[in-house]
Scaffold this active site. Sequence first.
Site, PDB file in Angstrom:
ATOM      1  N   ARG A 108       0.889  -1.154   0.063  1.00 27.33           N
ATOM      2  CA  ARG A 108       0.024  -0.160   0.118  1.00 27.33           C
ATOM      3  C   ARG A 108       0.755   1.301  -0.090  1.00 27.33           C
ATOM      4  NH1 ARG A 108      -4.747   0.420   4.339  1.00 27.33           N
ATOM      5  NH2 ARG A 108      -2.961   0.897   5.554  1.00 27.33           N
ATOM      6  N   THR A 112      -1.518   7.409  -0.612  1.00 23.98           N
ATOM      7  CA  THR A 112      -2.622   7.044  -0.927  1.00 23.98           C
ATOM      8  C   THR A 112      -3.632   5.999  -0.570  1.00 23.98           C
ATOM      9  OG1 THR A 112      -2.079   5.786  -2.780  1.00 23.98           O
ATOM     10  CG2 THR A 112      -1.926   8.376  -3.192  1.00 23.98           C
ATOM     11  N   ASP A 204       0.275  -3.615  12.114  1.00 21.37           N
ATOM     12  CA  ASP A 204       0.611  -4.072  10.943  1.00 21.37           C
ATOM     13  C   ASP A 204       0.885  -5.495  10.848  1.00 21.37           C
ATOM     14  OD1 ASP A 204       2.703  -4.736   8.696  1.00 21.37           O
ATOM     15  OD2 ASP A 204       2.628  -2.636   8.142  1.00 21.37           O
ATOM     16  N   ASP A 207       4.399  -6.767   9.437  1.00 20.20           N
ATOM     17  CA  ASP A 207       5.421  -6.516  10.341  1.00 20.20           C
ATOM     18  C   ASP A 207       5.412  -7.536  11.469  1.00 20.20           C
ATOM     19  OD1 ASP A 207       6.761  -4.773   9.037  1.00 20.20           O
ATOM     20  OD2 ASP A 207       5.669  -3.055   9.926  1.00 20.20           O
TER      21      ASP A 207
HETATM   22  C1  PRP Z   1      -1.519  -4.880   4.390  1.00 21.41           C
HETATM   23  C2  PRP Z   1      -2.381  -6.318   4.543  1.00 21.41           C
HETATM   24  C3  PRP Z   1      -3.108  -6.133   3.314  1.00 21.41           C
HETATM   25  C4  PRP Z   1      -3.427  -4.742   3.093  1.00 21.41           C
HETATM   26  C5  PRP Z   1      -4.790  -4.166   3.553  1.00 21.41           C
HETATM   27  O1  PRP Z   1      -0.616  -5.318   3.618  1.00 21.41           O
HETATM   28  O2  PRP Z   1      -1.720  -7.467   4.224  1.00 21.41           O
HETATM   29  O3  PRP Z   1      -2.470  -6.512   1.995  1.00 21.41           O
HETATM   30  O4  PRP Z   1      -2.516  -3.973   3.742  1.00 21.41           O
HETATM   31  O5  PRP Z   1      -4.939  -2.923   3.189  1.00 21.41           O
HETATM   32  P1  PRP Z   1      -6.107  -2.453   2.268  1.00 21.41           P
HETATM   33  O6  PRP Z   1      -7.083  -3.246   2.264  1.00 21.41           O
HETATM   34  O7  PRP Z   1      -6.142  -0.863   2.383  1.00 21.41           O
HETATM   35  O8  PRP Z   1      -5.576  -2.466   0.847  1.00 21.41           O
HETATM   36  P2  PRP Z   1       0.715  -3.927   3.289  1.00 21.41           P
HETATM   37  O9  PRP Z   1       0.416  -3.449   2.131  1.00 21.41           O
HETATM   38  O10 PRP Z   1       1.085  -3.400   4.522  1.00 21.41           O
HETATM   39  O11 PRP Z   1       1.989  -4.836   2.790  1.00 21.41           O
HETATM   40  P3  PRP Z   1       3.209  -6.170   3.669  1.00 21.41           P
HETATM   41  O12 PRP Z   1       1.949  -7.300   3.859  1.00 21.41           O
HETATM   42  O13 PRP Z   1       4.204  -6.389   2.899  1.00 21.41           O
HETATM   43  O14 PRP Z   1       3.101  -5.465   5.028  1.00 21.41           O
HETATM   44  N1  URA Z   2      -2.645  -3.487   6.873  1.00 15.87           N
HETATM   45  C1  URA Z   2      -2.227  -3.833   7.911  1.00 15.87           C
HETATM   46  O1  URA Z   2      -1.281  -4.679   8.103  1.00 15.87           O
HETATM   47  N2  URA Z   2      -3.009  -3.319   8.992  1.00 15.87           N
HETATM   48  C2  URA Z   2      -4.031  -2.580   9.078  1.00 15.87           C
HETATM   49  O2  URA Z   2      -4.513  -2.367  10.244  1.00 15.87           O
HETATM   50  C3  URA Z   2      -4.396  -2.136   7.711  1.00 15.87           C
HETATM   51  C4  URA Z   2      -3.613  -2.554   6.964  1.00 15.87           C
END
Ligand code: PRP
Ligand code: URA
Length: 214
Positions: A108, A112, A204, A207
């Site tokens: 993400r 945005t 997160d 993480d």
């Molecule tokens: C997180 C999560 C989803 C997304 C959800 O991933 O695992 O993929 O955010 O958010 P959304 O519904 O607003 O799209 P992130 O982009 O943080 O990547 P990561 O898993 O690599 O930390």
């Molecule tokens: N992605 C995450 O990992 N946590 C949130 O709360 C939203 C998006």
Amino acid sequence: MYEKMENVFVLDHPLLKHKISRLRDKETGTNEFRSIVGEIALLMGYEALRDLPTEEIEVETPVEVCMTPVISGRKLAIVPILRAGLGMVSGILSLVPAAKVGHIGLFRDEETHEPHEYYCKLPGALEERIITVVDPMLATGGSAVGAVSLIKEKGGRNIKFMSILAAPEGIERFHAAHPDVQLYVAQVDRGLNDDAYICPGLGDAGDRIFGTES
Ligand code: PRP
Ligand code: URA
């Protein structure tokens, strides 16, 4: 409320609720967090795959020969959204070990909150497969909508999406974009904060599963 939305299933089980509470606790460390995500995925998969087609085969028990059901030859695929979705793969594979595993990498944008694709590798014959997409978090819904659109572009038709925590905004957006896709969530939270994080949420997910820091 979600009972009225076709193809949206909010699972309600004390085991799921208990495990989600462990995930929420900021003191829960990486090791425990990761294994609980896997356990939740297994419990959710048990529900989400309850409509898998079966066929009768002949088996000889120690007593007599009988016809008995097995999962029919339909091909299964699991597609985690990287990174956090990886944490859910082992739980579902323990239910359906023969499933193929595809990967979609999305992150993400911090400003945005819209997803950007950086990786996509999916199994062949997608149109013949029952595909379960997994990601623990459905926040704005952008990543989930994007991943399913990608799978559809590549021929996927029979798709389910499993998410542990969801914000109402994410459910609405996903259902509006892909009303044909069964959406399974274990818990619907209050909503999103200004950073588009789920509240109260669990932070997160990527993480916390991998022990990195944002
Ligand atoms: C997180 C999560 C989803 C997304 C959800 O991933 O695992 O993929 O955010 O958010 P959304 O519904 O607003 O799209 P992130 O982009 O943080 O990547 P990561 O898993 O690599 O930390
Ligand atoms: N992605 C995450 O990992 N946590 C949130 O709360 C939203 C998006």
